[in-house]
Design a protein around this motif. Structure first.
Motif, PDB file in Angstrom:
ATOM      1  N   GLU A   1       0.846  -1.197   0.000  1.00  0.00           N
ATOM      2  CA  GLU A   1       0.000   0.000   0.000  1.00  0.00           C
ATOM      3  C   GLU A   1       0.882   1.247   0.000  1.00  0.00           C
ATOM      4  O   GLU A   1       1.789   1.386   0.833  1.00  0.00           O
ATOM      5  CB  GLU A   1      -0.909  -0.007   1.220  1.00  0.00           C
ATOM      6  N   THR A   2       0.600   2.160  -0.924  1.00  0.00           N
ATOM      7  CA  THR A   2       1.394   3.384  -1.025  1.00  0.00           C
ATOM      8  C   THR A   2       0.674   4.597  -0.455  1.00  0.00           C
ATOM      9  O   THR A   2       1.328   5.533   0.023  1.00  0.00           O
ATOM     10  CB  THR A   2       1.770   3.667  -2.490  1.00  0.00           C
ATOM     11  N   THR A   3      -0.647   4.598  -0.516  1.00  0.00           N
ATOM     12  CA  THR A   3      -1.416   5.712   0.048  1.00  0.00           C
ATOM     13  C   THR A   3      -2.867   5.292   0.178  1.00  0.00           C
ATOM     14  O   THR A   3      -3.311   4.346  -0.479  1.00  0.00           O
ATOM     15  CB  THR A   3      -1.311   6.967  -0.854  1.00  0.00           C
ATOM     16  N   GLU A   4      -3.589   6.005   1.049  1.00  0.00           N
ATOM     17  CA  GLU A   4      -5.016   5.733   1.184  1.00  0.00           C
ATOM     18  C   GLU A   4      -5.764   7.026   1.441  1.00  0.00           C
ATOM     19  O   GLU A   4      -5.197   8.024   1.893  1.00  0.00           O
ATOM     20  CB  GLU A   4      -5.301   4.724   2.291  1.00  0.00           C
ATOM     21  N   SER A   5      -7.079   6.982   1.141  1.00  0.00           N
ATOM     22  CA  SER A   5      -7.881   8.206   1.174  1.00  0.00           C
ATOM     23  C   SER A   5      -8.114   8.721   2.580  1.00  0.00           C
ATOM     24  O   SER A   5      -8.323   9.918   2.782  1.00  0.00           O
ATOM     25  CB  SER A   5      -9.233   7.954   0.497  1.00  0.00           C
ATOM     26  N   GLY A   6      -8.055   7.856   3.573  1.00  0.00           N
ATOM     27  CA  GLY A   6      -8.432   8.257   4.926  1.00  0.00           C
ATOM     28  C   GLY A   6      -7.392   9.045   5.681  1.00  0.00           C
ATOM     29  O   GLY A   6      -7.682   9.607   6.743  1.00  0.00           O
ATOM     30  N   THR A   7      -6.165   9.102   5.174  1.00  0.00           N
ATOM     31  CA  THR A   7      -5.100   9.786   5.909  1.00  0.00           C
ATOM     32  C   THR A   7      -4.006  10.247   4.953  1.00  0.00           C
ATOM     33  O   THR A   7      -3.789   9.632   3.893  1.00  0.00           O
ATOM     34  CB  THR A   7      -4.484   8.861   6.977  1.00  0.00           C
ATOM     35  N   THR A   8      -3.336  11.309   5.351  1.00  0.00           N
ATOM     36  CA  THR A   8      -2.185  11.785   4.571  1.00  0.00           C
ATOM     37  C   THR A   8      -0.877  11.243   5.131  1.00  0.00           C
ATOM     38  O   THR A   8       0.191  11.501   4.580  1.00  0.00           O
ATOM     39  CB  THR A   8      -2.140  13.323   4.566  1.00  0.00           C
ATOM     40  N   GLN A   9      -0.977  10.506   6.232  1.00  0.00           N
ATOM     41  CA  GLN A   9       0.223   9.932   6.845  1.00  0.00           C
ATOM     42  C   GLN A   9       0.712   8.744   6.014  1.00  0.00           C
ATOM     43  O   GLN A   9      -0.057   8.102   5.294  1.00  0.00           O
ATOM     44  CB  GLN A   9      -0.092   9.466   8.269  1.00  0.00           C
TER      45      GLN A   9
END
Length: 315
Positions: A123-131
């Motif tokens: 996983e590289t990024t997700e919508s729920g967080t910018t962390q």
């Protein structure tokens, strides 16, 4: 002592010779019975037609609601794919890139966050967080392997399973990420909480023994009312439904459920362009409950009337 009764040939009923009167009475009773049976049959057909319309309307309403929400979520996945394919977006600073990628993501209590997974299953990024994302791996997930192996799957609806975070039932919805040269570049994926379907189905009025089942096209049960967690994720599609689906995307049939043994009138309907089928079942016992009561009383009244006619005729 001599018998004073008149000869049978001279006895009359309603002024007719007894033979003729008996035939008239018999014909009258036959016509009355035939008329009552015809009325009962017409009433039975009307009850079935009413149940058929009710099941069709319910099935249509449910599939439209589900298709609308799946369309919205799929648009969110497509929006992320569009952003990933735009070099300008991918060259933007991380915070701005995150905002642009997930700007079109639909949020609702039953929709999980959307994650971008690279070709290694990381996983590289997700919508729920910018962390930065945690060490979540997707390489062993069935949907990841499916997209890695085929480029033509489009939107893939995964198997129902328990969410690792809170144990809730969910299904994965995913689309493949393609590199500019067409090679596999990862997956964009999100989850739909099955609580949404459970609450939606539970509000429907199906009688004491009705059922609502959402199948995946391969027969896997996504949700069913009455709810039984042991059935979720199992293959429960009957051969009758499978055969009907091969002929038409919508239809009606009567069958005995192999799950609970209840005989029902079913109306099935495909959910938009998704690999899902909604099946609404209304118990045959419930459908004809009022009709059976009317039939019993009709037979009782008919029997009394016949007895009175016969008694008056021979008096």
């Amino acid at each position: 002592m001599r018998n004073s009764s008149p000869p049978r040939s001279t006895v009359t009923v309603y002024g007719l010779p007894i033979r003729s009167a008996e035939l008239v009475l018999a014909a009258t009773l036959v016509m009355i019975c035939a008329a009552c049976l015809a009325l009962l049959w017409t009433a039975r057909v009307a009850e079935r037609d009413k149940a058929s319309v009710a099941a069709s309307n319910l099935s249509t309403a449910l599939t439209q609601d589900l298709a609308r929400n799946l369309d919205l979520y799929d648009l969110s996945l497509r929006g992320v794919l569009d952003g990933l394919a735009d070099p300008t977006v991918m060259a933007a600073p991380p915070a701005l890139r995150h905002h642009i990628l997930f700007d079109r993501v639909v949020t609702a209590p039953y929709l999980g966050s959307i994650a971008v997974v690279d070709e290694r299953g990381v996983e590289t990024t997700e919508s729920g967080t910018t962390q930065p994302p945690g060490p979540t791996g997707y390489a062993d997930r069935a949907f990841f392997k499916a997209h890695a192996g085929r480029a033509d799957l489009g939107l893939l609806i995964g198997d129902p399973h328990r969410n690792e975070a809170d144990g809730a039932w969910v299904i994965d919805l995913s689309r493949r990420v393609n590199r500019p040269d067409g090679r596999f570049g990862g997956v964009v994926t999100g989850t739909l909480r099955l609580d949404y379907l459970h609450h939606l189905f539970a509000r429907m009025r199906l009688g004491s023994s009705g059922s609502l089942t959402l199948f995946r096209s391969d027969g896997v049960i996504v949700m069913r009312e009455p709810f039984d967690p042991g059935l979720i994720g199992t293959n429960g599609m009957s051969a009758v439904l499978s055969g009907n689906l091969a002929l038409a995307p919508e239809g009606e049939y009567e069958d005995t459920s192999r799950i609970d043994g209840v005989r029902r009138l079913y109306h099935y309907l495909r959910v938009g362009d998704f690999p899902l089928v909604q099946n609404v079942g209304m118990s045959v016992i419930d459908i004809y409950a009022d009709w059976r009561t009317k039939a019993v009383w009709t037979c009782v009244v008919l029997g009394v009337c016949c007895a009175v006619i016969i008694a008056l005729g021979v008096a």
